[in-house]
Scaffold this motif. Structure first.
Motif, PDB file in Angstrom:
ATOM      1  N   ALA A  63      23.137  22.830  41.006  1.00 41.11           N
ATOM      2  CA  ALA A  63      23.697  24.183  41.128  1.00 41.11           C
ATOM      3  C   ALA A  63      24.162  24.464  42.551  1.00 41.11           C
ATOM      4  O   ALA A  63      25.083  25.255  42.760  1.00 41.11           O
ATOM      5  N   GLN A  64      23.527  23.828  43.546  1.00 39.37           N
ATOM      6  CA  GLN A  64      23.907  24.055  44.935  1.00 39.37           C
ATOM      7  C   GLN A  64      25.169  23.280  45.326  1.00 39.37           C
ATOM      8  O   GLN A  64      25.943  23.736  46.174  1.00 39.37           O
ATOM      9  N   LEU A  65      25.363  22.119  44.728  1.00 40.09           N
ATOM     10  CA  LEU A  65      26.472  21.243  45.108  1.00 40.09           C
ATOM     11  C   LEU A  65      27.841  21.915  45.026  1.00 40.09           C
ATOM     12  O   LEU A  65      28.615  21.843  45.983  1.00 40.09           O
ATOM     13  N   PRO A  66      28.193  22.598  43.924  1.00 39.16           N
ATOM     14  CA  PRO A  66      29.522  23.232  43.889  1.00 39.16           C
ATOM     15  C   PRO A  66      29.704  24.313  44.950  1.00 39.16           C
ATOM     16  O   PRO A  66      30.808  24.530  45.447  1.00 39.16           O
ATOM     17  N   VAL A  67      28.627  24.962  45.322  1.00 36.26           N
ATOM     18  CA  VAL A  67      28.692  26.003  46.352  1.00 36.26           C
ATOM     19  C   VAL A  67      29.006  25.369  47.704  1.00 36.26           C
ATOM     20  O   VAL A  67      29.902  25.816  48.433  1.00 36.26           O
ATOM     21  N   VAL A  68      28.278  24.313  48.036  1.00 33.17           N
ATOM     22  CA  VAL A  68      28.497  23.629  49.318  1.00 33.17           C
ATOM     23  C   VAL A  68      29.874  22.975  49.347  1.00 33.17           C
ATOM     24  O   VAL A  68      30.565  23.015  50.365  1.00 33.17           O
ATOM     25  N   GLU A  69      30.298  22.393  48.224  1.00 31.68           N
ATOM     26  CA  GLU A  69      31.640  21.795  48.165  1.00 31.68           C
ATOM     27  C   GLU A  69      32.720  22.849  48.398  1.00 31.68           C
ATOM     28  O   GLU A  69      33.705  22.585  49.095  1.00 31.68           O
ATOM     29  N   ALA A  70      32.550  24.034  47.817  1.00 29.10           N
ATOM     30  CA  ALA A  70      33.523  25.113  48.013  1.00 29.10           C
ATOM     31  C   ALA A  70      33.574  25.537  49.481  1.00 29.10           C
ATOM     32  O   ALA A  70      34.650  25.797  50.027  1.00 29.10           O
ATOM     33  N   LEU A  71      32.404  25.587  50.122  1.00 31.01           N
ATOM     34  CA  LEU A  71      32.354  25.935  51.543  1.00 31.01           C
ATOM     35  C   LEU A  71      33.078  24.883  52.384  1.00 31.01           C
ATOM     36  O   LEU A  71      33.889  25.220  53.246  1.00 31.01           O
ATOM     37  N   ILE A  72      32.802  23.631  52.127  1.00 33.20           N
ATOM     38  CA  ILE A  72      33.446  22.548  52.885  1.00 33.20           C
ATOM     39  C   ILE A  72      34.955  22.574  52.689  1.00 33.20           C
ATOM     40  O   ILE A  72      35.712  22.399  53.645  1.00 33.20           O
ATOM     41  N   ALA A  73      35.387  22.805  51.462  1.00 35.48           N
ATOM     42  CA  ALA A  73      36.829  22.869  51.191  1.00 35.48           C
ATOM     43  C   ALA A  73      37.479  24.008  51.972  1.00 35.48           C
ATOM     44  O   ALA A  73      38.563  23.836  52.551  1.00 35.48           O
ATOM     45  N   GLU A  74      36.839  25.154  52.032  1.00 36.16           N
ATOM     46  CA  GLU A  74      37.393  26.290  52.772  1.00 36.16           C
ATOM     47  C   GLU A  74      37.368  26.024  54.271  1.00 36.16           C
ATOM     48  O   GLU A  74      38.321  26.351  54.985  1.00 36.16           O
ATOM     49  N   LEU A  75      36.290  25.414  54.764  1.00 35.36           N
ATOM     50  CA  LEU A  75      36.251  25.061  56.190  1.00 35.36           C
ATOM     51  C   LEU A  75      37.378  24.085  56.534  1.00 35.36           C
ATOM     52  O   LEU A  75      38.036  24.233  57.578  1.00 35.36           O
ATOM     53  N   ALA A  76      37.617  23.108  55.679  1.00 31.02           N
ATOM     54  CA  ALA A  76      38.704  22.152  55.911  1.00 31.02           C
ATOM     55  C   ALA A  76      40.057  22.863  55.889  1.00 31.02           C
ATOM     56  O   ALA A  76      40.925  22.603  56.724  1.00 31.02           O
ATOM     57  N   ARG A  77      40.230  23.783  54.933  1.00 33.48           N
ATOM     58  CA  ARG A  77      41.487  24.536  54.848  1.00 33.48           C
ATOM     59  C   ARG A  77      41.723  25.317  56.140  1.00 33.48           C
ATOM     60  O   ARG A  77      42.822  25.297  56.701  1.00 33.48           O
ATOM     61  N   GLN A  78      40.682  25.954  56.642  1.00 31.67           N
ATOM     62  CA  GLN A  78      40.813  26.734  57.873  1.00 31.67           C
ATOM     63  C   GLN A  78      41.073  25.811  59.070  1.00 31.67           C
ATOM     64  O   GLN A  78      41.880  26.141  59.937  1.00 31.67           O
TER      65      GLN A  78
END
Length: 82
Positions: A63-78
């Motif tokens: 359950a935590q993995l998709p949350v952390v993946e979404a954060l990493i994706a947004e950090l990369a986008r920024q």
């Protein structure tokens, strides 16, 4: 230097539920990590971020993995300025 609102939206989109911003990590070990990240980031002239995740006993890794993946994706986008 980070768009915290976009990061909160990404976390919620990843399944985090309610996302709260705080300057209190809540406990000795987490608080130490939080302030170490912030001071190191300031010294290096880069943004710093601390994500407080729940214990695995409370929220399984699956359950935590998709949350952390979404954060990493947004950090990369920024970071890439997209």
């Amino acid at each position: 230097g980070l768009d915290l609102e976009a990061l909160a939206v990404a976390l919620e989109g990843g399944g985090a539920g309610q996302v709260l911003r705080s300057d209190d990590a809540g406990g000795f070990v987490c608080e130490r990590c939080y302030w170490e990240v912030l001071s190191s980031a300031a010294r290096l002239g880069v943004p710093g971020l601390f994500l407080h995740v729940p214990p695995i006993a409370a929220v399984p890794v699956t359950a935590q993995l998709p949350v952390v993946e979404a954060l990493i994706a947004e950090l990369a986008r920024q970071a890439l300025g997209q």
